[in-house]
Motif scaffolding. Structure first.
Motif, short mmCIF file in Angstrom:
data_model
loop_
_atom_site.label_atom_id
_atom_site.label_comp_id
_atom_site.label_asym_id
_atom_site.label_seq_id
_atom_site.Cartn_x
_atom_site.Cartn_y
_atom_site.Cartn_z
N LYS A 173 0.82 -1.21 0.00
CA LYS A 173 0.00 0.00 0.00
C LYS A 173 0.85 1.26 0.00
N MET A 174 1.96 1.24 0.73
CA MET A 174 2.85 2.40 0.78
C MET A 174 3.47 2.66 -0.59
N ILE A 175 3.93 1.62 -1.27
CA ILE A 175 4.54 1.77 -2.59
C ILE A 175 3.50 2.22 -3.61
N ALA A 176 2.29 1.67 -3.54
CA ALA A 176 1.23 2.08 -4.45
C ALA A 176 0.86 3.54 -4.23
N TYR A 210 14.82 11.64 -8.96
CA TYR A 210 15.70 11.09 -7.94
C TYR A 210 15.43 11.70 -6.56
N LEU A 211 15.16 12.99 -6.51
CA LEU A 211 14.81 13.62 -5.24
C LEU A 211 13.50 13.07 -4.70
N PHE A 212 12.54 12.88 -5.59
CA PHE A 212 11.24 12.33 -5.22
C PHE A 212 11.41 10.92 -4.65
N LEU A 213 12.16 10.07 -5.33
CA LEU A 213 12.36 8.70 -4.85
C LEU A 213 13.14 8.68 -3.54
N GLY A 214 14.12 9.56 -3.40
CA GLY A 214 14.86 9.64 -2.14
C GLY A 214 13.98 10.09 -0.99
N PHE A 215 13.12 11.07 -1.24
CA PHE A 215 12.19 11.56 -0.21
C PHE A 215 11.24 10.45 0.23
N PHE A 216 10.69 9.70 -0.72
CA PHE A 216 9.77 8.64 -0.34
C PHE A 216 10.49 7.45 0.28
N PHE A 217 11.75 7.23 -0.06
CA PHE A 217 12.51 6.19 0.62
C PHE A 217 12.70 6.56 2.08
N LEU A 218 12.99 7.82 2.35
CA LEU A 218 13.14 8.28 3.73
C LEU A 218 11.82 8.16 4.48
N LEU A 219 10.72 8.54 3.84
CA LEU A 219 9.41 8.38 4.49
C LEU A 219 9.09 6.91 4.76
N TYR A 220 9.45 6.04 3.82
CA TYR A 220 9.21 4.62 4.01
C TYR A 220 10.02 4.08 5.19
N ARG A 221 11.26 4.52 5.33
CA ARG A 221 12.09 4.06 6.44
C ARG A 221 11.50 4.52 7.78
N ILE A 222 11.06 5.77 7.84
CA ILE A 222 10.46 6.28 9.08
C ILE A 222 9.18 5.51 9.39
N SER A 260 8.39 2.45 8.43
CA SER A 260 8.67 1.08 8.81
C SER A 260 9.20 1.00 10.24
N LYS A 261 9.96 2.01 10.67
CA LYS A 261 10.44 2.02 12.05
C LYS A 261 9.27 2.17 13.02
N LYS A 262 8.30 2.99 12.68
CA LYS A 262 7.12 3.13 13.54
C LYS A 262 6.32 1.84 13.60
N VAL A 263 6.23 1.13 12.47
CA VAL A 263 5.53 -0.15 12.45
C VAL A 263 6.24 -1.16 13.35
N LEU A 264 7.57 -1.18 13.31
CA LEU A 264 8.32 -2.09 14.16
C LEU A 264 8.14 -1.75 15.64
N THR A 265 8.03 -0.47 15.97
CA THR A 265 7.78 -0.07 17.35
C THR A 265 6.42 -0.59 17.81
N ARG A 266 5.43 -0.48 16.94
CA ARG A 266 4.09 -0.98 17.28
C ARG A 266 4.10 -2.50 17.45
N LYS A 267 4.85 -3.21 16.60
CA LYS A 267 4.95 -4.66 16.73
C LYS A 267 5.61 -5.06 18.04
N LEU A 268 6.61 -4.29 18.45
CA LEU A 268 7.27 -4.55 19.74
C LEU A 268 6.28 -4.36 20.88
N GLY A 269 5.42 -3.34 20.76
CA GLY A 269 4.39 -3.10 21.78
C GLY A 269 3.38 -4.23 21.87
#
Length: 155
Positions: free
Chosen positions: A46-49, A91-103, A105-114
């Motif tokens: 869903k994020m990539i779409a 390239y700037l667009f893809l870099g920006f969305f890669f950074l958003l995706y990383r942020i 995914s980190k929030k998702v991992l925090t929720r899974k830990l919870g």
């Protein structure tokens, strides 16, 4: 700067290690609960779409025309260096969305830990009630991690 941005989020290694410890404690306690999945695969799709949908809207929709008008008025029509602008912006667009995706995914991992913490607490309580002294080190490790995660992430 990015370290501060991702300061209070779980890493995949944290979640995997705590998940393995919780699974081991559950097995020893005789619990047959299922652990939550590590990563939701449909959320990644869903994020990539959404990223490509935003790219299509940006390129063909409301946001592209003002940007094109601004570029034409600032640069003029004859400057060759700005022929590279679409590639640089992609390239700037893809870099920006890669950074958003990383942020994200980190929030998702925090929720899974919870989600893992209450299961681990139940397994620890069952092992203590059963008087399993042979697992004292594993129980202490799990209790230390639970307290650390609760303090760090505010669960």
């Amino acid at each position: 700067m990015f370290r501060l941005l991702l300061k209070d989020v779980a890493t995949k290694k944290m979640v995997v290690n705590f998940r393995e410890l919780t699974s081991y404690l559950m097995k020893e306690a005789g619990m047959d609960d299922e652990l939550p999945e590590l990563v939701d695969k449909t959320a990644t799709i869903k994020m990539i779409a959404g990223m490509f949908l935003f790219l299509i809207v940006l390129r063909t929709g409301i946001l592209w025309r003002p940007l094109e008008l601004m570029i034409n008025t600032l640069v003029g029509e004859g400057n060759v260096i700005f022929l590279l602008l679409p590639f640089v912006s992609l390239y700037l667009f893809l870099g920006f969305f890669f950074l958003l995706y990383r942020i994200w995914s980190k929030k998702v991992l925090t929720r899974k830990l919870g989600e893992l913490i209450p299961i681990a607490e139940r397994a620890i309580a069952a092992l203590k009630a059963a008087g399993r002294d042979d697992l004292e080190e594993d129980i202490e490790d799990a209790e230390f991690l639970i307290e650390d995660y609760k303090k760090r992430f505010g669960f």
